[in-house]
Design an enzyme around this catalytic site. Structure first.
Site, PDB file in Angstrom:
ATOM      1  N   LYS A  22       0.935  -1.377   0.062  1.00 53.49           N
ATOM      2  CA  LYS A  22      -0.406   0.010   0.007  1.00 53.49           C
ATOM      3  C   LYS A  22       0.881   1.105   0.085  1.00 53.49           C
ATOM      4  O   LYS A  22       0.667   2.125  -0.714  1.00 53.49           O
ATOM      5  CB  LYS A  22      -0.900  -0.057   1.102  1.00 53.49           C
ATOM      6  CG  LYS A  22      -1.486   1.381   1.711  1.00 53.49           C
ATOM      7  CD  LYS A  22      -2.250   1.086   3.044  1.00 53.49           C
ATOM      8  CE  LYS A  22      -1.691   1.447   4.130  1.00 53.49           C
ATOM      9  NZ  LYS A  22      -1.034   2.886   4.636  1.00 53.49           N
ATOM     10  N   ASN A  23       2.072   1.170   0.924  1.00 51.21           N
ATOM     11  CA  ASN A  23       2.675   2.580   1.014  1.00 51.21           C
ATOM     12  C   ASN A  23       3.712   2.659  -0.023  1.00 51.21           C
ATOM     13  O   ASN A  23       4.454   3.479  -0.271  1.00 51.21           O
ATOM     14  CB  ASN A  23       3.430   2.604   2.222  1.00 51.21           C
ATOM     15  CG  ASN A  23       2.578   2.584   3.557  1.00 51.21           C
ATOM     16  OD1 ASN A  23       1.032   2.956   3.349  1.00 51.21           O
ATOM     17  ND2 ASN A  23       2.884   2.444   4.692  1.00 51.21           N
ATOM     18  N   CYS A 118      -4.016  12.241  13.598  1.00 49.96           N
ATOM     19  CA  CYS A 118      -4.897  10.942  13.376  1.00 49.96           C
ATOM     20  C   CYS A 118      -4.440  10.264  14.645  1.00 49.96           C
ATOM     21  O   CYS A 118      -4.016  10.901  15.630  1.00 49.96           O
ATOM     22  CB  CYS A 118      -4.400  10.137  12.433  1.00 49.96           C
ATOM     23  SG  CYS A 118      -2.805   9.575  12.504  1.00 49.96           S
ATOM     24  N   ARG A 123       1.121  14.177  13.379  1.00 50.02           N
ATOM     25  CA  ARG A 123       1.814  14.154  12.004  1.00 50.02           C
ATOM     26  C   ARG A 123       1.895  15.390  11.269  1.00 50.02           C
ATOM     27  O   ARG A 123       1.089  15.560  10.320  1.00 50.02           O
ATOM     28  CB  ARG A 123       0.664  13.035  11.451  1.00 50.02           C
ATOM     29  CG  ARG A 123       0.129  11.845  11.985  1.00 50.02           C
ATOM     30  CD  ARG A 123       1.216  10.714  12.073  1.00 50.02           C
ATOM     31  NE  ARG A 123       1.397  10.192  10.638  1.00 50.02           N
ATOM     32  CZ  ARG A 123       0.713   9.038  10.023  1.00 50.02           C
ATOM     33  NH1 ARG A 123      -0.253   8.639  10.608  1.00 50.02           N
ATOM     34  NH2 ARG A 123       1.052   8.601   8.864  1.00 50.02           N
ATOM     35  N   PRO A 124       2.798  16.035  11.630  1.00 46.25           N
ATOM     36  CA  PRO A 124       2.905  17.207  10.863  1.00 46.25           C
ATOM     37  C   PRO A 124       3.557  17.253   9.395  1.00 46.25           C
ATOM     38  O   PRO A 124       3.925  16.334   9.108  1.00 46.25           O
ATOM     39  CB  PRO A 124       4.020  18.069  11.940  1.00 46.25           C
ATOM     40  CG  PRO A 124       4.806  16.947  12.479  1.00 46.25           C
ATOM     41  CD  PRO A 124       3.613  16.068  12.709  1.00 46.25           C
ATOM     42  N   ASP A 126       5.793  19.482   8.159  1.00 46.76           N
ATOM     43  CA  ASP A 126       6.729  20.881   7.950  1.00 46.76           C
ATOM     44  C   ASP A 126       7.934  20.383   7.318  1.00 46.76           C
ATOM     45  O   ASP A 126       8.371  21.335   6.436  1.00 46.76           O
ATOM     46  CB  ASP A 126       7.149  21.187   9.390  1.00 46.76           C
ATOM     47  CG  ASP A 126       7.723  20.083  10.245  1.00 46.76           C
ATOM     48  OD1 ASP A 126       6.931  19.096  10.103  1.00 46.76           O
ATOM     49  OD2 ASP A 126       8.793  20.173  10.792  1.00 46.76           O
ATOM     50  N   ASP A 306       5.557   0.273  11.998  1.00 44.15           N
ATOM     51  CA  ASP A 306       4.052  -0.166  11.374  1.00 44.15           C
ATOM     52  C   ASP A 306       4.012  -1.627  11.931  1.00 44.15           C
ATOM     53  O   ASP A 306       2.982  -2.473  11.611  1.00 44.15           O
ATOM     54  CB  ASP A 306       4.143  -0.344  10.124  1.00 44.15           C
ATOM     55  CG  ASP A 306       3.920   1.169   9.386  1.00 44.15           C
ATOM     56  OD1 ASP A 306       4.129   1.465   8.354  1.00 44.15           O
ATOM     57  OD2 ASP A 306       3.548   2.035  10.507  1.00 44.15           O
ATOM     58  N   VAL A 328       8.965   6.475  16.922  1.00 45.26           N
ATOM     59  CA  VAL A 328       8.697   7.256  15.809  1.00 45.26           C
ATOM     60  C   VAL A 328       7.395   8.035  15.939  1.00 45.26           C
ATOM     61  O   VAL A 328       7.364   9.357  15.774  1.00 45.26           O
ATOM     62  CB  VAL A 328       8.437   6.220  14.601  1.00 45.26           C
ATOM     63  CG1 VAL A 328       8.163   6.898  13.255  1.00 45.26           C
ATOM     64  CG2 VAL A 328       9.747   5.446  14.273  1.00 45.26           C
ATOM     65  N   ARG A 398      -8.232  -0.572   5.119  1.00 46.55           N
ATOM     66  CA  ARG A 398      -7.197   0.434   4.465  1.00 46.55           C
ATOM     67  C   ARG A 398      -5.957  -0.150   3.842  1.00 46.55           C
ATOM     68  O   ARG A 398      -5.572   0.417   3.122  1.00 46.55           O
ATOM     69  CB  ARG A 398      -6.934   1.450   5.617  1.00 46.55           C
ATOM     70  CG  ARG A 398      -8.187   2.164   5.936  1.00 46.55           C
ATOM     71  CD  ARG A 398      -7.883   3.648   6.659  1.00 46.55           C
ATOM     72  NE  ARG A 398      -6.938   4.077   6.080  1.00 46.55           N
ATOM     73  CZ  ARG A 398      -6.476   5.501   6.568  1.00 46.55           C
ATOM     74  NH1 ARG A 398      -6.671   6.022   7.587  1.00 46.55           N
ATOM     75  NH2 ARG A 398      -5.462   6.093   5.588  1.00 46.55           N
TER      76      ARG A 398
HETATM   77  C1  EPZ Z   1       4.625   6.750   6.491  1.00 45.50           C
HETATM   78  O1  EPZ Z   1       3.767   7.866   7.037  1.00 45.50           O
HETATM   79  C2  EPZ Z   1       3.869   5.715   6.230  1.00 45.50           C
HETATM   80  N1  EPZ Z   1       2.669   5.893   5.509  1.00 45.50           N
HETATM   81  C3  EPZ Z   1       3.199   5.259   7.738  1.00 45.50           C
HETATM   82  O2  EPZ Z   1       2.501   4.144   7.638  1.00 45.50           O
HETATM   83  C4  EPZ Z   1       4.441   4.709   8.495  1.00 45.50           C
HETATM   84  O3  EPZ Z   1       3.979   4.282   9.918  1.00 45.50           O
HETATM   85  C5  EPZ Z   1       5.315   6.059   8.639  1.00 45.50           C
HETATM   86  O4  EPZ Z   1       5.877   6.545   7.305  1.00 45.50           O
HETATM   87  C6  EPZ Z   1       7.032   5.665   9.284  1.00 45.50           C
HETATM   88  O5  EPZ Z   1       7.310   4.567   8.759  1.00 45.50           O
HETATM   89  C7  EPZ Z   1       2.743   5.881   4.034  1.00 45.50           C
HETATM   90  O6  EPZ Z   1       3.827   5.707   3.567  1.00 45.50           O
HETATM   91  C8  EPZ Z   1       1.402   6.295   3.334  1.00 45.50           C
HETATM   92  P1  EPZ Z   1       6.892   9.904   8.677  1.00 45.50           P
HETATM   93  P2  EPZ Z   1       4.488   9.361   7.287  1.00 45.50           P
HETATM   94  O7  EPZ Z   1       6.783  11.459   7.889  1.00 45.50           O
HETATM   95  O8  EPZ Z   1       5.226   9.478   5.929  1.00 45.50           O
HETATM   96  C9  EPZ Z   1       7.623  13.201  12.065  1.00 45.50           C
HETATM   97  C10 EPZ Z   1       0.686   2.581   7.822  1.00 45.50           C
HETATM   98  O9  EPZ Z   1       0.298   2.034   8.980  1.00 45.50           O
HETATM   99  N2  EPZ Z   1       7.384  13.999  10.981  1.00 45.50           N
HETATM  100  O10 EPZ Z   1       8.099   9.061   8.076  1.00 45.50           O
HETATM  101  O11 EPZ Z   1       3.480  10.291   7.614  1.00 45.50           O
HETATM  102  C11 EPZ Z   1       6.183  12.421  12.512  1.00 45.50           C
HETATM  103  O12 EPZ Z   1       5.554  13.243  13.312  1.00 45.50           O
HETATM  104  C12 EPZ Z   1       1.080   4.177   8.068  1.00 45.50           C
HETATM  105  O13 EPZ Z   1       0.541   2.047   6.818  1.00 45.50           O
HETATM  106  C13 EPZ Z   1       7.629  15.594  11.095  1.00 45.50           C
HETATM  107  O14 EPZ Z   1       7.904  15.905  12.365  1.00 45.50           O
HETATM  108  O15 EPZ Z   1       5.458   9.039   8.308  1.00 45.50           O
HETATM  109  C14 EPZ Z   1       6.832  11.205  12.727  1.00 45.50           C
HETATM  110  O16 EPZ Z   1       7.069  11.505  14.228  1.00 45.50           O
HETATM  111  C15 EPZ Z   1       0.858   4.705   9.448  1.00 45.50           C
HETATM  112  N3  EPZ Z   1       7.603  16.334  10.090  1.00 45.50           N
HETATM  113  C16 EPZ Z   1       7.957  10.754  12.076  1.00 45.50           C
HETATM  114  O17 EPZ Z   1       8.317  12.085  11.557  1.00 45.50           O
HETATM  115  C17 EPZ Z   1       7.101  15.877   8.843  1.00 45.50           C
HETATM  116  O18 EPZ Z   1       7.007  16.887   7.986  1.00 45.50           O
HETATM  117  C18 EPZ Z   1       7.725   9.805  11.064  1.00 45.50           C
HETATM  118  O19 EPZ Z   1       6.806  10.247  10.131  1.00 45.50           O
HETATM  119  C19 EPZ Z   1       6.932  14.472   8.585  1.00 45.50           C
HETATM  120  C20 EPZ Z   1       7.013  13.723   9.503  1.00 45.50           C
END
Ligand code: EPZ
Length: 423
Positions: A22-23, A118, A123-124, A126, A306, A328, A398
């Site tokens: 999916k991802n 969520c 989930r920012p 930035d 995950d 994470v 999902r």
């Molecule tokens: C991806 O989400 C995955 N989703 C998530 O899978 C997965 O849990 C996550 O990566 C971590 O591996 C998809 O790929 C669609 P991140 P993503 O940005 O990209 C912080 C599932 O169950 N962060 O790597 O949203 C954030 O708060 C889903 O399939 C910032 O601070 O995750 C978190 O603590 C759930 N600023 C950390 O980084 C930002 O701009 C990791 O988030 C972005 C993220």
């Protein structure tokens, strides 16, 4: 509201095929916006988030024809004045933010609803926005929407503060059409990023280093048609390997890639589960005896966040006390209260869960709160004595394709049924 009814305990055995990731499919679909020529994706999982992304592409004026596990999409971005990704769509799937980079690069403007938080955290985005600004975009936030504008993006050097998975994907996609070269540092290294780069290069992009922490992109003027097979879903595969372990069973996940699962297989072996690489995938053989472990989630190549909830379910059956640190996301323990309703003894101490095993689980009604928490509760139900009813199974739909039929093929007794909404 649909629910699962699960009879336990059961010992799973047999083979199950991994679906496409999916991802990986979600960013691949967003990438089709970068060209007005058709892109054919195969091994796309038939799950709800994919249907949502297809609807979003069509809302943007693109095409998205799906037939089984094959999707053909193209990105004629007519895009009117309405928001490209409205809140109504984005609130159901945060990965909608992945259209930001492609629209900005292709059309010079993108208006996307801020995803909002969520169940698992704030989930920012930035990092996504900082990356777009580094490429020369003007970014403004107003009334819950982010608008990014740029006549033409210009290649740059940009370092992520956090190795964000979709952040890396979004900025990498934007940079493919920028003028000049871009160097991205401290990138996320998850398998889905290398898969996206493979698709983009097949479309004519010039990307090197994806899958590592430094990615180099040479901007081009346009991208073209391509055909790409999505990688297998390492999280789905890991979920079924943990299912084998928690039931003391023997499961081979066909199509699973050993190199995507090394953090998990190392911990399974530490817990006393036999894991082997087979000609067609990965196999796990439980023996009913589980040793406690100390695990911490981390960006790839660390233990995947995950799989944290699923691992917690397993550790309720270990002989002794385990610890599981979620490094994470800040709020990814929603499944703990539900596991304890089944008879587990899990205590939360900040970002660390302490799991006192072995505790016999007994079936009862539980409620899923997010995608991976629902998988955790299904695994616990397979090990629990009696009937476990998991509510709000739409979370599962999902990201897990045909989970009940895959579990049936492994010998589980799982039924999906609808029940009237409880008032
Ligand atoms: C991806 O989400 C995955 N989703 C998530 O899978 C997965 O849990 C996550 O990566 C971590 O591996 C998809 O790929 C669609 P991140 P993503 O940005 O990209 C912080 C599932 O169950 N962060 O790597 O949203 C954030 O708060 C889903 O399939 C910032 O601070 O995750 C978190 O603590 C759930 N600023 C950390 O980084 C930002 O701009 C990791 O988030 C972005 C993220």
């Amino acid at each position: 509201m649909e629910k699962f009814s699960i009879e336990g305990p059961v010992r799973l055995h047999g083979k199950v095929a991994a679906s496409g990731a999916k991802n990986a499919a979600l960013p691949a679909l967003a990438a089709t916006l970068l060209s007005d020529e058709k892109v054919e994706l195969t091994r796309v999982p038939a799950v709800r988030d994919i249907r949502t992304m297809c609807r979003l592409l069509e809302h943007l004026g693109g095409e998205c024809e799906s037939e089984g596990h094959r999707v053909v999409a193209s990105g004629s971005c007519v895009g009117g004045d309405q928001p490209d990704a409205p809140y109504e769509l984005v609130k159901t799937m945060r990965a909608s933010i992945l259209v930001l980079g492609p629209l900005l690069a292709r059309r010079g403007r993108a208006t996307v609803s801020l995803p909002g938080g969520c169940a698992i955290g704030v989930r920012p985005i930035d990092e996504h926005l900082r990356g777009m600004e580094a490429l020369g975009a003007e970014v403004e936030l107003s009334e819950g929407y982010v608008t990014a504008r740029a006549d033409r993006l210009v290649g740059t050097r940009f370092r992520f503060h956090v190795p964000s998975v979709t952040g890396t994907e979004n900025v990498m996609m934007a940079a493919t059409l920028a003028q000049g070269s871009t160097r991205l540092e401290n990138c996320a290294r998850e398998a889905e990023i290398a898969d996206l780069a493979e698709l983009l290069n097949a479309m004519g992009a010039k990307i090197s280093g994806a899958g590592g922490d430094v990615i180099e992109i040479e901007g081009v003027d346009a991208l073209h048609h391509a055909r790409h097979e999505v990688i297998p879903d390492r999280i789905e595969a890991g979920t079924y390997l943990i299912a084998a372990a928690i039931t003391g069973g023997d499961v081979e996940v066909e199509g699973a890639r050993w190199r995507d699962l090394e953090a998990l297989t190392a911990e399974l072996e530490a817990a006393g589960v036999r894991v082997e690489r087979t000609a067609s995938g990965v196999r796990a053989v439980g023996n009913g005896e589980l040793a406690p472990t100390r695990v911490e989630t981390a960006p790839h190549p660390g233990f995947p966040t995950d799989l944290q909830a699923q691992w917690m379910a397993l550790m309720t059956q270990a002989e002794g006390t385990s610890s599981l640190r979620e490094s994470v996301f800040e709020n990814r323990f929603q499944h703990v209260a539900e596991l304890n309703r089944l008879g587990a003894d899990v205590q939360i101490d900040g970002r660390t869960a302490v799991i006192h095993g072995k505790r016999a689980l007994s079936g009862t009604g539980v409620m899923a709160t997010d995608l991976r928490a629902s998988a955790c509760l299904v695994l616990a139900g397979l090990a629990a004595e009696g009937t476990t009813v998991v509510d709000r199974i739409y979370h599962l739909d999902r990201g897990y394709e045909a989970m009940e039929s895959k579990l049936h093929s492994l010998g589980a007794q799982v039924e999906r049924f609808s029940a009237p909404m409880e008032v």
